[in-house]
Scaffold this motif. Sequence first.
Motif, PDB file in Angstrom:
ATOM      1  N   LEU A  39      13.887   0.815  -2.235  1.00  0.00           N
ATOM      2  CA  LEU A  39      13.099   0.834  -3.460  1.00  0.00           C
ATOM      3  C   LEU A  39      13.340   2.107  -4.271  1.00  0.00           C
ATOM      4  CD1 LEU A  39       9.741  -0.452  -1.950  1.00  0.00           C
ATOM      5  CD2 LEU A  39      11.201  -1.714  -3.533  1.00  0.00           C
ATOM      6  N   TYR A  40      13.933   3.134  -3.635  1.00  0.00           N
ATOM      7  CA  TYR A  40      14.079   4.439  -4.268  1.00  0.00           C
ATOM      8  C   TYR A  40      15.543   4.894  -4.159  1.00  0.00           C
ATOM      9  CZ  TYR A  40       9.071   4.058  -3.834  1.00  0.00           C
ATOM     10  OH  TYR A  40       7.775   3.585  -3.916  1.00  0.00           O
ATOM     11  N   PRO A  41      16.304   4.894  -5.261  1.00  0.00           N
ATOM     12  CA  PRO A  41      17.725   5.275  -5.201  1.00  0.00           C
ATOM     13  C   PRO A  41      17.967   6.689  -4.682  1.00  0.00           C
ATOM     14  CG  PRO A  41      17.217   4.178  -7.275  1.00  0.00           C
ATOM     15  CD  PRO A  41      15.908   4.441  -6.600  1.00  0.00           C
ATOM     16  N   LEU A  42      16.979   7.575  -4.875  1.00  0.00           N
ATOM     17  CA  LEU A  42      17.094   8.930  -4.353  1.00  0.00           C
ATOM     18  C   LEU A  42      16.351   8.968  -3.019  1.00  0.00           C
ATOM     19  CD1 LEU A  42      18.370  11.607  -5.113  1.00  0.00           C
ATOM     20  CD2 LEU A  42      16.277  12.241  -6.290  1.00  0.00           C
ATOM     21  N   ASN A  43      17.108   8.757  -1.932  1.00  0.00           N
ATOM     22  CA  ASN A  43      16.501   8.618  -0.610  1.00  0.00           C
ATOM     23  C   ASN A  43      17.331   9.362   0.423  1.00  0.00           C
ATOM     24  OD1 ASN A  43      18.601   6.753   0.654  1.00  0.00           O
ATOM     25  ND2 ASN A  43      17.986   5.501  -1.105  1.00  0.00           N
ATOM     26  N   GLU A  44      16.737   9.592   1.585  1.00  0.00           N
ATOM     27  CA  GLU A  44      17.478  10.134   2.733  1.00  0.00           C
ATOM     28  C   GLU A  44      16.815   9.658   4.016  1.00  0.00           C
ATOM     29  OE1 GLU A  44      18.863  14.520   3.540  1.00  0.00           O
ATOM     30  OE2 GLU A  44      17.208  14.055   4.911  1.00  0.00           O
ATOM     31  N   TYR A  45      17.659   9.272   4.981  1.00  0.00           N
ATOM     32  CA  TYR A  45      17.193   8.825   6.299  1.00  0.00           C
ATOM     33  C   TYR A  45      17.956   9.555   7.398  1.00  0.00           C
ATOM     34  CZ  TYR A  45      14.492   4.807   4.629  1.00  0.00           C
ATOM     35  OH  TYR A  45      13.552   3.999   4.037  1.00  0.00           O
TER      36      TYR A  45
ATOM     37  N   TRP B  80       0.831  -1.202   0.000  1.00  0.00           N
ATOM     38  CA  TRP B  80       0.000   0.000   0.000  1.00  0.00           C
ATOM     39  C   TRP B  80       0.869   1.257   0.000  1.00  0.00           C
ATOM     40  CZ3 TRP B  80      -0.326   4.182   3.310  1.00  0.00           C
ATOM     41  CH2 TRP B  80      -1.377   5.064   3.074  1.00  0.00           C
ATOM     42  N   TYR B  81       1.889   1.274   0.876  1.00  0.00           N
ATOM     43  CA  TYR B  81       2.724   2.472   0.987  1.00  0.00           C
ATOM     44  C   TYR B  81       3.503   2.696  -0.310  1.00  0.00           C
ATOM     45  CZ  TYR B  81       5.068   6.124   3.647  1.00  0.00           C
ATOM     46  OH  TYR B  81       5.503   7.338   4.108  1.00  0.00           O
ATOM     47  N   LYS B  82       4.024   1.624  -0.877  1.00  0.00           N
ATOM     48  CA  LYS B  82       4.747   1.741  -2.146  1.00  0.00           C
ATOM     49  C   LYS B  82       3.832   2.287  -3.239  1.00  0.00           C
ATOM     50  CE  LYS B  82       7.567  -0.824  -5.477  1.00  0.00           C
ATOM     51  NZ  LYS B  82       6.830  -0.341  -6.664  1.00  0.00           N
ATOM     52  N   LYS B  83       2.606   1.853  -3.255  1.00  0.00           N
ATOM     53  CA  LYS B  83       1.652   2.346  -4.256  1.00  0.00           C
ATOM     54  C   LYS B  83       1.468   3.857  -4.126  1.00  0.00           C
ATOM     55  CE  LYS B  83      -3.080   1.644  -5.935  1.00  0.00           C
ATOM     56  NZ  LYS B  83      -4.354   0.893  -5.727  1.00  0.00           N
ATOM     57  N   GLN B  84       1.435   4.364  -2.889  1.00  0.00           N
ATOM     58  CA  GLN B  84       1.265   5.806  -2.676  1.00  0.00           C
ATOM     59  C   GLN B  84       2.467   6.591  -3.209  1.00  0.00           C
ATOM     60  OE1 GLN B  84      -1.910   6.096  -1.627  1.00  0.00           O
ATOM     61  NE2 GLN B  84      -1.684   3.866  -1.453  1.00  0.00           N
ATOM     62  N   LEU B  85       3.668   6.115  -2.898  1.00  0.00           N
ATOM     63  CA  LEU B  85       4.862   6.825  -3.360  1.00  0.00           C
ATOM     64  C   LEU B  85       5.023   6.715  -4.873  1.00  0.00           C
ATOM     65  CD1 LEU B  85       7.595   6.294  -0.622  1.00  0.00           C
ATOM     66  CD2 LEU B  85       5.605   7.800  -0.658  1.00  0.00           C
ATOM     67  N   ASP B  86       4.715   5.545  -5.404  1.00  0.00           N
ATOM     68  CA  ASP B  86       4.794   5.385  -6.855  1.00  0.00           C
ATOM     69  C   ASP B  86       3.799   6.309  -7.564  1.00  0.00           C
ATOM     70  OD1 ASP B  86       6.753   3.508  -6.480  1.00  0.00           O
ATOM     71  OD2 ASP B  86       5.494   1.775  -6.950  1.00  0.00           O
ATOM     72  N   TYR B  87       2.655   6.534  -6.939  1.00  0.00           N
ATOM     73  CA  TYR B  87       1.694   7.494  -7.490  1.00  0.00           C
ATOM     74  C   TYR B  87       2.318   8.882  -7.559  1.00  0.00           C
ATOM     75  CZ  TYR B  87      -2.173  10.837  -7.427  1.00  0.00           C
ATOM     76  OH  TYR B  87      -2.998  11.908  -7.694  1.00  0.00           O
ATOM     77  N   MET B  88       3.051   9.284  -6.529  1.00  0.00           N
ATOM     78  CA  MET B  88       3.677  10.606  -6.535  1.00  0.00           C
ATOM     79  C   MET B  88       4.732  10.712  -7.632  1.00  0.00           C
ATOM     80  SD  MET B  88       3.916  11.812  -2.617  1.00  0.00           S
ATOM     81  CE  MET B  88       4.059  13.481  -3.232  1.00  0.00           C
ATOM     82  N   VAL B  89       5.410   9.605  -7.884  1.00  0.00           N
ATOM     83  CA  VAL B  89       6.407   9.591  -8.952  1.00  0.00           C
ATOM     84  C   VAL B  89       5.730   9.762 -10.314  1.00  0.00           C
ATOM     85  CG1 VAL B  89       8.123   8.167 -10.136  1.00  0.00           C
ATOM     86  CG2 VAL B  89       8.055   8.218  -7.632  1.00  0.00           C
TER      87      VAL B  89
ATOM     88  N   GLU C  85       2.412  10.664 -11.002  1.00  0.00           N
ATOM     89  CA  GLU C  85       1.459  11.763 -11.130  1.00  0.00           C
ATOM     90  C   GLU C  85       2.139  13.127 -11.144  1.00  0.00           C
ATOM     91  OE1 GLU C  85      -2.054  14.014 -11.364  1.00  0.00           O
ATOM     92  OE2 GLU C  85      -1.626  11.914 -11.827  1.00  0.00           O
ATOM     93  N   TYR C  86       3.132  13.319 -10.276  1.00  0.00           N
ATOM     94  CA  TYR C  86       3.751  14.637 -10.135  1.00  0.00           C
ATOM     95  C   TYR C  86       5.159  14.727 -10.722  1.00  0.00           C
ATOM     96  CZ  TYR C  86       0.027  15.377  -6.669  1.00  0.00           C
ATOM     97  OH  TYR C  86      -1.183  15.493  -6.036  1.00  0.00           O
ATOM     98  N   GLY C  87       5.817  13.588 -10.907  1.00  0.00           N
ATOM     99  CA  GLY C  87       7.202  13.618 -11.366  1.00  0.00           C
ATOM    100  C   GLY C  87       8.211  13.681 -10.247  1.00  0.00           C
ATOM    101  N   VAL C  88       7.800  13.342  -9.012  1.00  0.00           N
ATOM    102  CA  VAL C  88       8.735  13.316  -7.878  1.00  0.00           C
ATOM    103  C   VAL C  88       9.842  12.310  -8.156  1.00  0.00           C
ATOM    104  CG1 VAL C  88       8.938  12.656  -5.435  1.00  0.00           C
ATOM    105  CG2 VAL C  88       7.010  14.069  -6.204  1.00  0.00           C
ATOM    106  N   ASP C  89      11.078  12.667  -7.791  1.00  0.00           N
ATOM    107  CA  ASP C  89      12.245  11.829  -8.093  1.00  0.00           C
ATOM    108  C   ASP C  89      12.667  10.929  -6.942  1.00  0.00           C
ATOM    109  OD1 ASP C  89      12.966  12.979 -10.795  1.00  0.00           O
ATOM    110  OD2 ASP C  89      13.045  14.800  -9.573  1.00  0.00           O
ATOM    111  N   GLY C  90      12.334  11.284  -5.712  1.00  0.00           N
ATOM    112  CA  GLY C  90      12.759  10.487  -4.571  1.00  0.00           C
ATOM    113  C   GLY C  90      12.154  11.011  -3.288  1.00  0.00           C
TER     114      GLY C  90
END
Length: 533
Positions: A324-330, A272-281, A283-288
Amino acid sequence: MSKVYYTVLVLFISLHAFAQPSPKTLTLEKGEQWYGAAVSSGTSMPFKDGTTFELNNDNHGNQCQPLLLSSTGRYIWSNDPFKFTINGTELTISNNHSEIIVGKAGNSLGDAYREACKKFFAATGQAPDPILWQKPQYNTWIELVYNQNQVDILKYAQGIIDNGFPPGVLMIDDNWADYYGKFSFRKDRFPDAKAMIAQLHKMGFKVMVWVCPFVSPDVVEFRDLMAKKLVAMDNEGDANMPWDKAKKPLIVNWWNGYSAQVDFTNPDAVAWYKKQLDYMVTEYGVDGFKLDAGDMQFYPPNLLSFKKVTPNEQSELWGQFGLLYPLNEYRAMWKRGGQPLAERLGDKHHDWHDVGRLIPDVTAAGLIGYPFACPDMIGGGDYLSFIDNPALDQDLIVRSAQVHALMPMMQFSLAPWRVLDKPHMDAIKAAVATRMKYTPYIDELFKHAAQTAEPIARRMEYVFPHQGFEKTIDQFMLGDKYLVAPIVKKAPSRSVMLPKGTWKGDDGKTYKGGKSIQIEVALNRIPVFERVK
């Protein structure tokens, strides 16, 4: 990431979580010093007599790892958290839930690290997205705080370009959505988020967005997740309650109020969470994504998840998701050493004490398996330091940028063009230019770290063992080639301890090592000494 893979990871974690083997005590070797465990303890390394430190259920605001390393080549590892105490000539490991492994490799800190890494958290051969280190990063937090909005984000980005800074990653921080759990930009502040991100792309930026594992209660998303039991549940004081009998969702108090948590032990919740982030990628073009708030204290004893795991392992699963996302920060992390995750230091105050923490904390990150580290935000990332503060220290902002310049990553948030006069602004630009000069070498170090997990910014003791650098925390090595000695106190000069050998300074002079030198450091200078032989 498949559901099967994620389920195997959770099962592996749960099998190791609840045994209680015996404590272990080591007798310290002559002159032996110990390092490791937690990034936020960088200034305390090597650990002193009398130190007691607990890794169970506490990431101490930053990244942790069940690893200790000694200056004589010994290492300590466990698959689970533990407590350690140094008392006189003894180091005792207790509160451990699995076997304590003690080994020895060579006779130095570097030898111990390389052996432990190879055995317990080997590198994957991958690094995060290269733009994270090849260009400065820019975060909207300090300028906008909770007022993230389209107009001011574009204004901030244009300020970066207009003032001669190279575009890189631009991170849109917290409060871009109506509430937590909704993964679309709020219309009152972002009338056309897709167009905004397209414009940022045209300007040369990649765009990251802040996210967290929380969901606001009593919204549509929460009710849907609750109906499917994809949020963490409350055992209501019954530690033996089976998950399938739980009826009440857990509501956690964190720094932004009260929220439910997505249950990352449940493969369906992960999907579910992956689906939400993938939607942002898409729908909006978010990179990470900047994946924040995975701290262990947000997983209390009454939490009941799909699979039974410890708070440490909950934090680890949040970190695992970011792969799952190469452009990440923690900022919070547990036991993901050697993985291609960008790790940021915890929020630093706008003061000299915290400037002095940047080197020891970033080099501590490298020592526990997190080489891809960013030293928070230039000038400080604690927004309270900037609220109604008429006395920002321009020298501090410059010196902070100079520490960042030759670290693995460099991140702006406070807009320097807004607060600095021309001499200080010129010094900031000089720091960025210095980073660009050394970027090819930093590239080599990132490629090496991807293969070996070896630190990029290294403690002096790591590269030059047994030369008196055990406690040195105000200078560092960029790889094995460059000694970097920036100003970390409000002073126009500093001493630099040069290791044995011949060194060429950024001033053009050649120095014989094995001694300390005193240097004047102009506002626009970052002292760098190249190892000649």
